[in-house]
Design an enzyme around this catalytic site. Structure first.
Site, short mmCIF file in Angstrom:
data_model
loop_
_atom_site.label_atom_id
_atom_site.label_comp_id
_atom_site.label_asym_id
_atom_site.label_seq_id
_atom_site.Cartn_x
_atom_site.Cartn_y
_atom_site.Cartn_z
N LYS A 35 2.02 -3.17 8.84
CA LYS A 35 3.19 -2.32 8.69
C LYS A 35 4.42 -3.12 9.12
O LYS A 35 4.57 -3.48 10.28
CB LYS A 35 3.06 -1.06 9.53
CG LYS A 35 4.22 -0.09 9.40
CD LYS A 35 3.93 1.18 10.19
CE LYS A 35 5.05 2.19 10.04
NZ LYS A 35 4.78 3.42 10.82
N GLY B 271 8.75 1.83 7.84
CA GLY B 271 8.37 0.52 7.33
C GLY B 271 7.55 0.60 6.07
O GLY B 271 7.28 1.68 5.53
N VAL C 46 3.93 -0.71 4.28
CA VAL C 46 2.57 -1.09 4.64
C VAL C 46 2.00 -1.99 3.55
O VAL C 46 2.11 -1.68 2.35
CB VAL C 46 1.68 0.15 4.84
CG1 VAL C 46 0.28 -0.27 5.30
CG2 VAL C 46 2.30 1.08 5.87
N LEU D 96 0.82 -1.21 0.00
CA LEU D 96 0.00 0.00 0.00
C LEU D 96 0.85 1.26 0.00
O LEU D 96 0.39 2.31 -0.43
CB LEU D 96 -0.93 0.02 1.22
CG LEU D 96 -1.98 -1.09 1.29
CD1 LEU D 96 -2.74 -1.02 2.60
CD2 LEU D 96 -2.94 -0.99 0.11
N GLY D 97 2.08 1.17 0.50
CA GLY D 97 2.94 2.34 0.57
C GLY D 97 4.09 2.07 1.50
O GLY D 97 4.20 1.01 2.11
N ALA D 98 4.98 3.05 1.59
CA ALA D 98 6.16 2.92 2.44
C ALA D 98 6.45 4.25 3.09
O ALA D 98 6.14 5.31 2.54
CB ALA D 98 7.37 2.43 1.64
N GLY D 99 7.06 4.20 4.27
CA GLY D 99 7.44 5.39 5.01
C GLY D 99 8.83 5.26 5.55
O GLY D 99 9.59 4.35 5.18
N GLY D 100 9.18 6.15 6.48
CA GLY D 100 10.52 6.12 7.01
C GLY D 100 10.80 4.93 7.89
O GLY D 100 11.96 4.52 8.03
N ASP E 73 1.27 14.75 13.25
CA ASP E 73 1.34 14.89 11.80
C ASP E 73 -0.06 14.83 11.20
O ASP E 73 -0.31 14.13 10.22
CB ASP E 73 2.22 13.80 11.20
CG ASP E 73 2.65 14.13 9.76
OD1 ASP E 73 2.61 15.32 9.41
OD2 ASP E 73 3.00 13.21 9.01
#
Length: 473
Positions: A40, A24, A26, A18-22, A134
């Site tokens: 996640k 992990g 998802v 679904l996506g990625a962040g700093g 955030d």
């Protein structure tokens, strides 16, 4: 890193990223009962860092303390496994940022539901002793017109020390409170500021402190007034109160749901296009409540009670003390939602019915703006294609070339005339006439500077690309 589709992680089967962040990546996943969840997975380099694991442990504890119908709750977490992960409720829908960018500002009933839902979500977050830190349009998901607050990745406990790591993103320019930008203490008042900025963006379609470099936006946050031009009158005073530079002067999050219930319009929404109505238990009660006089000949209706919370999604088992749901009631609810017995996974894709339900709840002005954008793109695209085809046929088949231009021009004139006389839509007439004239001008330019062979090859390439796009979609 990326886990392959179909891979299993604990009790969950991963379906698609679904996506990625700093911290992990998802994934959409299925729990043992076949319900969708968001998993996640911690990045390997972060999982090997004890400081990062400590930060994740704080995040997990914070998320367990946050519950409510408008927040994505934590279901389960595993920090000691080979691949640490946490699973949260999966929210189907579109981010508020994408809704506003694609469909324009929200208003009417949608804005009322958005404001009330986010106010209740933030009140639940702060009641659990958590600061989100955030809150922004990208972290608000609209599902069937209801907002859900997601991504507590940088939330921290009010009763714990702030944990910082190198490279960590601490917020989004334009939605960070001025006290944070000036290096002051971060308190729950900062989330109230972010909430007001998010609602201002939703109501106007513009960032309240403009765009540009982060330093310029931060300067405007600290020294300038927000741009609230276009915010409905019932919402603007509360947003201005929440966006004041002094944190102590902002209302607490716990007071926002009642404040909104007192000022939000009921019935026909003032200032909206069309006749959107606000669902409320007070509206069905008619005139059961007595009106209070506020001046000579002026009466004010009592504020409606807050909307009842939405039922939680049907999870088979809620870790951390949540009750097991009855199987028969869960099966009947699934049948009503999906229309197909046994179908439990319904991932949102662009163009499916989930989007049409959301569009149907938008104000008429937003839908009209979207239709105008689609029509303008269609006129430009067809004009380019007709001009290219007519220019390619200009030398070998001049009759065909003129026929293409004549038919296209006639269609544009007829469409513009219908729009002008049937709906008094002058901008559409201008677009149609400009498309017809532009195609003739482009035909003349292409025919003068390019050979028929070159134009034919270009036309074939364009048609091939269009066919590939249609087949792939």
């Amino acid at each position: 890193m990326g886990a392959p589709d179909g891979d299993c992680l604990g009790p969950y089967r991963l379906l698609s990223p679904l996506g990625a962040g700093g911290f992990g990546e998802v994934h959409l996943a299925l729990d043992p009962e076949g319900h969708t969840v968001a998993v996640k997975i911690l990045h390997p380099h972060v999982a090997a860092d004890e400081v990062a694991l400590t930060r994740l442990a704080r995040e997990v504890e914070a998320m367990r303390r946050v519950q409510g119908p408008y927040v994505a709750e934590l279901i389960e977490a595993s920090l000691q496994s080979e691949r640490p992960y946490l699973a949260t409720r999966y929210v189907q829908g579109r981010p508020l940022s994408a809704v506003v960018s694609g469909d324009g500002p929200v208003g009417g009933e949608v804005l009322v539901r958005l404001a009330r839902g986010l106010a209740e979500a933030l009140a639940a977050v702060h009641a659990a002793g958590v600061i989100h830190r955030d809150l922004k349009p990208g972290n608000v998901i609209l599902t069937d017109g209801e907002p859900v607050l997601i991504d507590f990745g940088i939330a921290c406990l009010l009763d714990s020390a702030t944990v910082t790591t190198s490279g960590a993103v601490l917020g989004t320019p334009g939605y960070l409170a001025p006290e944070i930008l000036e290096g002051g203490e971060t308190g729950p008042e900062a989330d109230v500021f972010s909430l007001a900025a998010t609602l201002a963006f939703a109501a106007t379609g513009r960032h309240p402190y403009g765009t540009g470099p982060a330093s310029a936006i931060g300067y405007r946050v600290v020294h300038h007034e927000p741009d609230l031009d276009g915010v409905p009158p019932w919402l603007e005073p509360l947003l201005r109160e929440c966006l004041v530079p002094d944190p102590a002067a902002r209302p607490p999050a716990a007071a926002l749901p009642a404040r909104l219930a007192a000022v939000a319009p009921v019935g026909r929404v003032a200032g909206s296009e069309g006749s959107a109505t606000v669902p409320s238990s007070a509206s069905s009660a008619g005139s059961a409540g007595s009106a209070a006089p506020v001046g000579p000949g002026v009466f004010a209706s009592p504020p409606p009670p807050p909307a009842p919370p939405r039922p939680r999604p049907p999870f088979s088992s809620w870790r951390g003390g949540r009750p097991r749901e009855d199987r028969e009631s869960r099966r009947s609810r699934e049948d009503r939602e999906s229309g197909v017995h046994g179908l439990t996974t319904r991932e949102w894709r662009p163009g499916r019915r989930g989007r049409s339900r959301l569009d149907a709840s938008l104000p008429e002005s937003a839908r009209e703006h979207r239709r105008a954008v689609i029509h303008r793109r269609w006129v430009i695209g067809t004009g380019l294609l007709v001009a290219l085809a007519a220019a390619a046929a200009k030398s070998p088949l001049p009759e065909v070339s003129l026929l293409l231009l004549t038919v296209y021009g006639a269609v544009m004139i007829i469409d513009g005339g219908v729009a002008l006389f049937a709906r008094q839509n002058r901008p559409r007439l201008v677009v149609d006439l400009a498309g017809a004239g532009g195609s003739v001008a482009l035909w003349a330019v292409l025919g003068a500077f390019f050979s028929p062979l070159t134009l034919g090859l270009a036309l074939g390439t364009v048609v091939f690309v269009l066919v590939v796009i249609l087949l792939s979609s």
